[in-house]
Enzyme design. Structure first.
Site, short mmCIF file in Angstrom:
data_model
loop_
_atom_site.label_atom_id
_atom_site.label_comp_id
_atom_site.label_asym_id
_atom_site.label_seq_id
_atom_site.Cartn_x
_atom_site.Cartn_y
_atom_site.Cartn_z
N ARG A 126 0.92 -1.27 0.08
CA ARG A 126 -0.06 0.11 0.22
C ARG A 126 0.78 1.29 0.08
O ARG A 126 0.71 2.14 -0.64
CB ARG A 126 -0.96 0.15 1.10
CG ARG A 126 -1.74 1.32 1.37
CD ARG A 126 -3.00 1.04 2.32
NE ARG A 126 -2.35 1.20 3.42
CZ ARG A 126 -3.15 1.14 4.78
NH1 ARG A 126 -4.35 0.88 4.65
NH2 ARG A 126 -2.49 1.20 5.95
N GLU B 141 -16.17 6.58 5.76
CA GLU B 141 -15.36 5.85 6.76
C GLU B 141 -15.35 6.49 8.06
O GLU B 141 -16.03 7.77 8.25
CB GLU B 141 -13.96 5.51 6.36
CG GLU B 141 -13.28 6.72 6.05
CD GLU B 141 -11.76 6.29 5.48
OE1 GLU B 141 -11.54 5.23 5.45
OE2 GLU B 141 -11.09 7.48 5.00
N LYS C 97 -2.30 7.05 1.32
CA LYS C 97 -2.26 7.23 2.90
C LYS C 97 -1.42 8.35 3.12
O LYS C 97 0.00 8.08 3.26
CB LYS C 97 -2.16 5.97 3.59
CG LYS C 97 -2.39 5.94 4.93
CD LYS C 97 -2.36 4.76 5.56
CE LYS C 97 -2.30 4.75 7.27
NZ LYS C 97 -3.43 5.40 7.92
N1 PXG Z 1 -9.36 4.87 7.34
C1 PXG Z 1 -8.48 5.92 7.47
C2 PXG Z 1 -8.54 7.27 7.10
C3 PXG Z 1 -7.05 5.50 8.28
O1 PXG Z 1 -6.48 6.42 8.47
C4 PXG Z 1 -7.93 3.16 8.50
C5 PXG Z 1 -9.37 3.67 7.56
C6 PXG Z 1 -7.84 1.82 8.54
O2 PXG Z 1 -6.90 1.20 7.81
P1 PXG Z 1 -5.96 0.04 8.58
O3 PXG Z 1 -4.83 -0.30 7.24
O4 PXG Z 1 -5.24 0.54 9.65
O5 PXG Z 1 -6.84 -1.09 8.78
C7 PXG Z 1 -7.10 3.85 8.87
C8 PXG Z 1 -5.85 3.76 9.40
C9 PXG Z 1 -3.41 6.61 14.21
C10 PXG Z 1 -3.57 5.71 13.43
O6 PXG Z 1 -2.07 6.87 14.49
C11 PXG Z 1 -4.40 5.79 12.15
C12 PXG Z 1 -4.56 4.89 11.44
C13 PXG Z 1 -3.89 3.41 11.69
C14 PXG Z 1 -3.05 3.35 12.68
C15 PXG Z 1 -2.78 4.60 13.64
O7 PXG Z 1 -4.34 7.30 14.46
N2 PXG Z 1 -5.25 4.75 10.02
#
Ligand code: PXG
Length: 288
Positions: free
Chosen positions: A50, A182, A149
């Protein structure tokens, strides 16, 4: 704490980014949030894939190969004796002139932080979260693909503030058309008549690694699952609702905007998915 910073392992006090770094000046960069469980980095290859896609989408040439990135992630964990925690991998456009032009940046800046993670308290896994819908919309896919991301999180940060002001820990963000995109850092799922449904990336969802795991779990458990546009009506009338993310894992939602969802407590499908997820994280992954 030891931080990987542009090819070196340095003390966190020395891991400093320039004020001319375009990651700071313009949010011009990308990141990954990754978990390590019992010495296994969860789905590291998927995260790096990713990450490479995010880099390609913003035309950023990564300074390290996938193997080198994996080594930097694992070695940072090893140097911090970290077997359980959270890893932040970041590559920015690098140091350049004032002005947007990314070609003024000679070299990308790369760093890896491996640290402890603050989790949702257990009571929310037991009783479910009460979340809200916030006014800030998810950025439109034709403006900035939600699949990237990137270091631009202001929309989600404003949504997070709006959630806090409403007394909630997470918030549903709608897309410009009013469909559920989301949450601020989590993907959204509803369970309706035994089927799991989640918004597609085209509706503004990040292709979460935990979300991808839920597709695998649903297949394994024989639970039908598909992507579809969801309105708030679909959440109000769902039998169950849950969120997924690297930090949250799989967390039940029992209220949206004060309205009770389903039976008002975590449902059986959510419990099965969470149970399966917790087993997977212990066995799947790259040993550091
Ligand atoms: N949507 C968004 C906008 C994200 O930033 C997810 C969905 C979930 O994706 P994953 O790949 O984690 O299953 C994310 C993930 C933080 C933090 O520091 C943010 C994320 C992941 C880990 C920590 O707040 N975002």
């Amino acid at each position: 704490m030891v931080v990987y910073f542009d090819g070196k392992y340095v003390d966190s006090s020395e891991a400093k980014v320039s004020v001319f770094d375009h990651g700071l000046l313009y949010g011009d960069g990308i990141f990954e949030g990754i978990r390590i469980y019992g010495g296994n980095v969860y789905r590291l290859d998927d995260h790096l894939e990713r990450f490479e896609m995010s880099a390609r989408a913003i035309m950023l040439t990564l300074p390290l190969t996938r193997a080198q990135l994996a080594e930097a992630v694992c070695e940072t964990c090893r140097r911090n004796n970290l077997n359980d925690g959270y890893i932040r991998l970041v590559v920015t456009r690098g140091v350049g002139d004032l002005g947007l032009a990314p070609w003024s940046c000679a070299n990308p800046t790369t760093f890896v932080i491996a640290s402890k993670i603050t989790l949702y308290p257990q009571e929310y896994y037991d009783n479910g979260l009460a979340i809200v819908t916030v006014p800030t919309r998810r950025i439109a896919p034709d403006a900035l693909p939600p699949t990237v991301k990137s270091l631009n999180y202001l929309n989600n940060i404003l949504a997070k503030i709006e959630a806090k002001q409403a007394g909630a820990l997470e918030a549903i963000m709608l897309n410009a058309q009013g469909y559920v995109a989301e949450c601020t850092a989590d993907n959204v799922f509803v369970v309706q008549k035994g089927e799991i449904i989640t918004p597609a990336a085209s509706a503004g969802a990040l292709k979460g690694i935990t979300r991808a795991t839920v597709f695998d779990i649903a297949k394994e458990l024989g639970i039908p699952m598909r992507e579809a546009d969801l309105t708030r009506y679909d959440v109000w009338c769902a039998d169950e609702c849950f969120l997924t993310g690297t930090g949250a894992e799989v967390i039940p939602v029992v209220k949206l905007d004060g309205r009770v969802i389903g039976a008002g407590k975590p449902g059986p499908v959510t419990a099965r998915v969470l149970g399966s997820f917790r087993k997977r994280v212990l066995v799947e992954g790259t040993r550091i």
